[in-house]
Structure formats: C-alpha cells, structure tokens
Scaffold this active site. Structure first.
Site, mmCIF file in Angstrom:
data_model
loop_
_atom_site.group_PDB
_atom_site.id
_atom_site.type_symbol
_atom_site.label_atom_id
_atom_site.label_comp_id
_atom_site.label_asym_id
_atom_site.label_seq_id
_atom_site.Cartn_x
_atom_site.Cartn_y
_atom_site.Cartn_z
ATOM 1 N N HIS A 56 12.391 -1.981 -1.630
ATOM 2 C CA HIS A 56 11.040 -2.181 -3.021
ATOM 3 C C HIS A 56 11.221 -1.696 -4.291
ATOM 4 O O HIS A 56 12.257 -1.387 -4.810
ATOM 5 C CB HIS A 56 10.174 -1.267 -2.304
ATOM 6 C CG HIS A 56 9.782 -0.703 -0.989
ATOM 7 N ND1 HIS A 56 8.628 0.261 -0.613
ATOM 8 C CD2 HIS A 56 9.818 -2.128 0.324
ATOM 9 C CE1 HIS A 56 7.971 -0.382 1.070
ATOM 10 N NE2 HIS A 56 8.740 -1.198 1.325
ATOM 11 N N GLU A 58 10.947 -0.245 -6.583
ATOM 12 C CA GLU A 58 10.388 1.517 -6.734
ATOM 13 C C GLU A 58 12.763 1.406 -6.546
ATOM 14 O O GLU A 58 13.357 2.270 -7.210
ATOM 15 C CB GLU A 58 10.637 2.389 -6.495
ATOM 16 C CG GLU A 58 9.235 2.186 -6.634
ATOM 17 C CD GLU A 58 8.324 1.398 -5.399
ATOM 18 O OE1 GLU A 58 7.396 2.168 -5.659
ATOM 19 O OE2 GLU A 58 8.529 0.595 -4.901
ATOM 20 N N CYS A 86 5.363 3.979 -1.342
ATOM 21 C CA CYS A 86 5.225 4.889 -0.242
ATOM 22 C C CYS A 86 6.558 6.198 0.176
ATOM 23 O O CYS A 86 6.709 6.312 -0.577
ATOM 24 C CB CYS A 86 5.150 3.676 0.752
ATOM 25 S SG CYS A 86 7.628 3.125 0.407
ATOM 26 N N CYS A 89 9.990 5.420 -0.515
ATOM 27 C CA CYS A 89 10.173 5.507 -2.108
ATOM 28 C C CYS A 89 9.633 6.795 -3.279
ATOM 29 O O CYS A 89 10.747 7.336 -4.095
ATOM 30 C CB CYS A 89 9.038 4.769 -2.999
ATOM 31 S SG CYS A 89 9.785 2.552 -2.322
#
Length: 159
Positions: A56, A58, A86, A89
């Site tokens: 992801h 992040e 999420c 993260c």
C-alpha cells in the site's frame, strides 16, 4: 485547521501519486511523507505490480523513510494520504510513531482511522498521530469513484 500552510500542496503530491497508481491499474491511493517541510518519500499503491498485498502507498513511504532515517521510528514526520488508511496501514503508522496524519477521503468500508476499527481509539494502541481529514477530499473521492466505475462498468449516477 491544519498546522502547516503547505498542507494542500503536499496533498496535491499525494493525489498525483494516486493518479499514477490508477494509470498502472492499481487502486488509486497515494501517499507522501514529510519531514521538516520536505518531501522524504512518495508512492502510490503497487500491490498488483509487486505481487505484494502489503504494498500500500502508506507502507511503501514508511519503508523508504525508515531506510533513509536508519530508524524504525519517524516521530517528526507527517503523512499525507488520499484515502483513509486500512487497519494494516494504521498499525504501521502507529508503530512508526508518525506525528501527523492528513487524510483526503474517508473510507467507510475499509478505513480503520475514522471508520471501522478506529485503530487509534483502541486501548492497546501505543501511539496515535494527530489526525486531519478532508484536505483534497473531493478530488481524491472523484478519482476513486471514476476508477471503480470504469472497472465495474457502473453508470456514474449509481455511485
């Protein structure tokens, strides 16, 4: 309001990363990590490209910044992200001790900061960043809706 007057320009960089992710066929989420008002790392989602469910935006910027800082902690860093993180993260942001989190669009389905699990409100969360939301929200939301509309072939008025 946010503590840094450059907030909108940093979020614009995150949105540019989200657009680049969409061009690669990835879910359009972008992130930018800032230290002392300088861009340290920026990325868009790369889960498909890297065959890595943890890739992801992040996570990618946190990894890069930690390598540059030679530390697993980033206490004076600010993270700008186009979509509410999420749970994975949110945990990484907490573990890295990131100071501030700027979120463009909320994610009612999979978000874990303002929605869902509300990770930072849990008693076992050791660090919660300052949270600012809604910066660049309309553009980030439009980008996501357009991406999924094309993917699912859904008329725009149904979104």
């Amino acid at each position: 309001m946010s503590p840094d007057p450059k907030t909108e320009s940093f979020m614009a960089l995150a949105i540019a990363q989200a657009k680049a992710a969409a061009q690669r066929g990835e879910v359009p989420v972008g992130a930018v990590l800032i230290h002392q008002r300088r861009v340290i790392a920026c990325a868009g989602n790369r889960t498909l490209e890297l065959h890595d469910p943890t890739a992801h935006a992040e996570i990618l910027v946190i990894r890069e910044a930690c390598q540059q800082a030679n530390s697993q902690r980033l206490p004076d860093f600010d993270l700008y992200v186009t979509l509410e993180p999420c749970t994975m993260c949110a945990a990484a942001i907490s573990f890295a001790r990131i100071r501030r989190l700027y979120i463009a669009a909320e994610d009612a389905k999979a978000g874990a900061v303002l929605n869902g699990a509300r990770f930072y409100d849990q008693p076992n969360c050791h660090h919660a960043p300052e949270i600012y939301s809604g910066i660049g929200e309309s553009e980030a939301s439009r980008l996501l809706k357009s991406f999924f509309q094309k993917r699912r072939n859904v008329p725009p008025d149904c979104l």
